[in-house]
Design an enzyme around this catalytic site. Structure first.
Site, PDB file in Angstrom:
ATOM      1  N   ASP A   7       0.862  -1.175   0.000  1.00 29.09           N
ATOM      2  CA  ASP A   7       0.000   0.000   0.000  1.00 29.09           C
ATOM      3  C   ASP A   7       0.902   1.230   0.000  1.00 29.09           C
ATOM      4  O   ASP A   7       1.462   1.602   1.037  1.00 29.09           O
ATOM      5  CB  ASP A   7      -0.918  -0.018   1.218  1.00 29.09           C
ATOM      6  CG  ASP A   7      -1.852   1.176   1.274  1.00 29.09           C
ATOM      7  OD1 ASP A   7      -2.051   1.827   0.235  1.00 29.09           O
ATOM      8  OD2 ASP A   7      -2.391   1.459   2.363  1.00 29.09           O
ATOM      9  N   GLY A   9       1.732   4.962   0.040  1.00 25.41           N
ATOM     10  CA  GLY A   9       1.136   6.230   0.428  1.00 25.41           C
ATOM     11  C   GLY A   9       1.969   7.406  -0.035  1.00 25.41           C
ATOM     12  O   GLY A   9       2.877   7.270  -0.862  1.00 25.41           O
ATOM     13  N   VAL A  13       5.566   3.229   2.506  1.00 23.31           N
ATOM     14  CA  VAL A  13       4.940   2.040   1.930  1.00 23.31           C
ATOM     15  C   VAL A  13       4.610   1.074   3.062  1.00 23.31           C
ATOM     16  O   VAL A  13       5.506   0.616   3.780  1.00 23.31           O
ATOM     17  CB  VAL A  13       5.873   1.343   0.913  1.00 23.31           C
ATOM     18  CG1 VAL A  13       5.192   0.113   0.324  1.00 23.31           C
ATOM     19  CG2 VAL A  13       6.294   2.299  -0.180  1.00 23.31           C
ATOM     20  N   ALA A  95      -8.309   3.631  -3.656  1.00 24.02           N
ATOM     21  CA  ALA A  95      -8.075   2.194  -3.568  1.00 24.02           C
ATOM     22  C   ALA A  95      -8.132   1.705  -2.131  1.00 24.02           C
ATOM     23  O   ALA A  95      -8.572   0.580  -1.857  1.00 24.02           O
ATOM     24  CB  ALA A  95      -6.724   1.852  -4.191  1.00 24.02           C
ATOM     25  N   ASP A  96      -7.713   2.530  -1.176  1.00 23.54           N
ATOM     26  CA  ASP A  96      -7.714   2.109   0.218  1.00 23.54           C
ATOM     27  C   ASP A  96      -9.125   1.883   0.731  1.00 23.54           C
ATOM     28  O   ASP A  96      -9.380   0.941   1.501  1.00 23.54           O
ATOM     29  CB  ASP A  96      -6.973   3.121   1.091  1.00 23.54           C
ATOM     30  CG  ASP A  96      -7.514   4.540   0.948  1.00 23.54           C
ATOM     31  OD1 ASP A  96      -8.224   4.839  -0.030  1.00 23.54           O
ATOM     32  OD2 ASP A  96      -7.207   5.378   1.834  1.00 23.54           O
ATOM     33  N   THR A 176      -6.724  29.026  24.668  1.00 27.35           N
ATOM     34  CA  THR A 176      -6.965  28.821  23.241  1.00 27.35           C
ATOM     35  C   THR A 176      -6.530  27.439  22.768  1.00 27.35           C
ATOM     36  O   THR A 176      -7.236  26.784  21.989  1.00 27.35           O
ATOM     37  CB  THR A 176      -6.256  29.917  22.427  1.00 27.35           C
ATOM     38  OG1 THR A 176      -6.768  31.188  22.839  1.00 27.35           O
ATOM     39  CG2 THR A 176      -6.503  29.742  20.939  1.00 27.35           C
TER      40      THR A 176
END
Length: 247
Positions: A7, A9, A13, A95-96, A176
């Site tokens: 996979d 990215g 990988v 695809a994921d 904040t």
């Protein structure tokens, strides 16, 4: 049969090596160039490669010289699947998302599932009756939300993800940074729980499965029984490969 699922990215990988349906090994490679060494060490018979970041054609051609079986490029619009893809624009489908759906359908055949993949984006996807991918929703992930507040405003600071993801997040921020943490983290949890409620109202008995890099943050904060399968995408890629090899 030994297989390797890759996979690719944007920055790394992910890989999973399977013997039959057993996941033997999984890890992350910092660069796709390291796959050659991985293939030499693991000697898989077949390989499947998927990417949301780049075209995989040249890599598949290179790896085919090192693999005695098949190197399958997973393309959602054209690759044969073990489930039905009912997405209206399959050429735009990540695809994921489809691989995770194939993995969920294999785990729970005949049962509807809601997949929550919490990573760069938070994706909630519905697999109907374990047979049909219907689609779902895509929203910014936790880090993207923090970054957007800082980037698109004049004075809001960039707030990092807590290092202890199990620590409680204050509901009412008294400065904040705390207020941003509450808005991003509590807001994302409320959003995902809202999706779970809505899908379960339509599908009584729906199973919910959680994956992705931020699964550890969401797991203790989501409603009901949640199945956590971090490697769901790799498992789905493996099942897609097996389907194509056997058919």
């Amino acid at each position: 049969m030994r297989t390797l699922a890759l996979d690719i990215g944007n920055t790394a990988v992910k890989y999973g090596c399977f013997e039959g349906d057993v996941l033997l090994e999984t890890a992350v490679l910092p660069a796709v160039e390291q796959v050659n060494t991985l293939l030499a060490r693991l000697t898989p018979q077949h390989v499947v490669v998927s990417s949301v970041a780049e075209d995989t054609g040249r890599w598949a051609q290179q790896w085919q010289q090192l693999v005695r079986g098949r190197v399958l490029e997973f393309v959602p619009a054209t690759t044969s699947l073990p489930i039905r893809n009912a997405y209206a624009t399959p050429h735009t489908l990540g695809a994921d998302r489809l691989a995770a759906a194939a993995g969920a359908a294999w785990f729970w055949p005949g049962q509807s599932t809601l997949i929550i993949d919490a990573g760069t984006a938070i994706k909630c996807d519905w697999v109907e009756d374990g047979r049909t991918f219907r689609g779902g929703s895509i929203a910014p992930g936790l880090r993207l939300r923090f970054e957007a507040l800082h980037t698109f405003t004049g004075r809001l600071p960039l707030v990092a993800m807590p290092t202890d993801t199990a620590a409680p997040v204050t509901l009412t921020g008294d400065d904040t940074q705390a207020a941003i943490r509450s808005g991003v983290l509590n807001g994302a949890v409320a959003e995902v729980n809202g999706f779970i409620d809505a899908y379960q109202a339509q599908n009584p008995g729906l199973r919910v499965v959680l994956a992705g890099g931020d699964a550890g943050f969401f797991q203790p904060r989501l409603k009901g029984r949640i199945f956590v399968i971090p490697e769901l995408v790799l498992i789905g890629l493996h099942r897609i490969l097996v389907h194509n090899v056997e058919n």
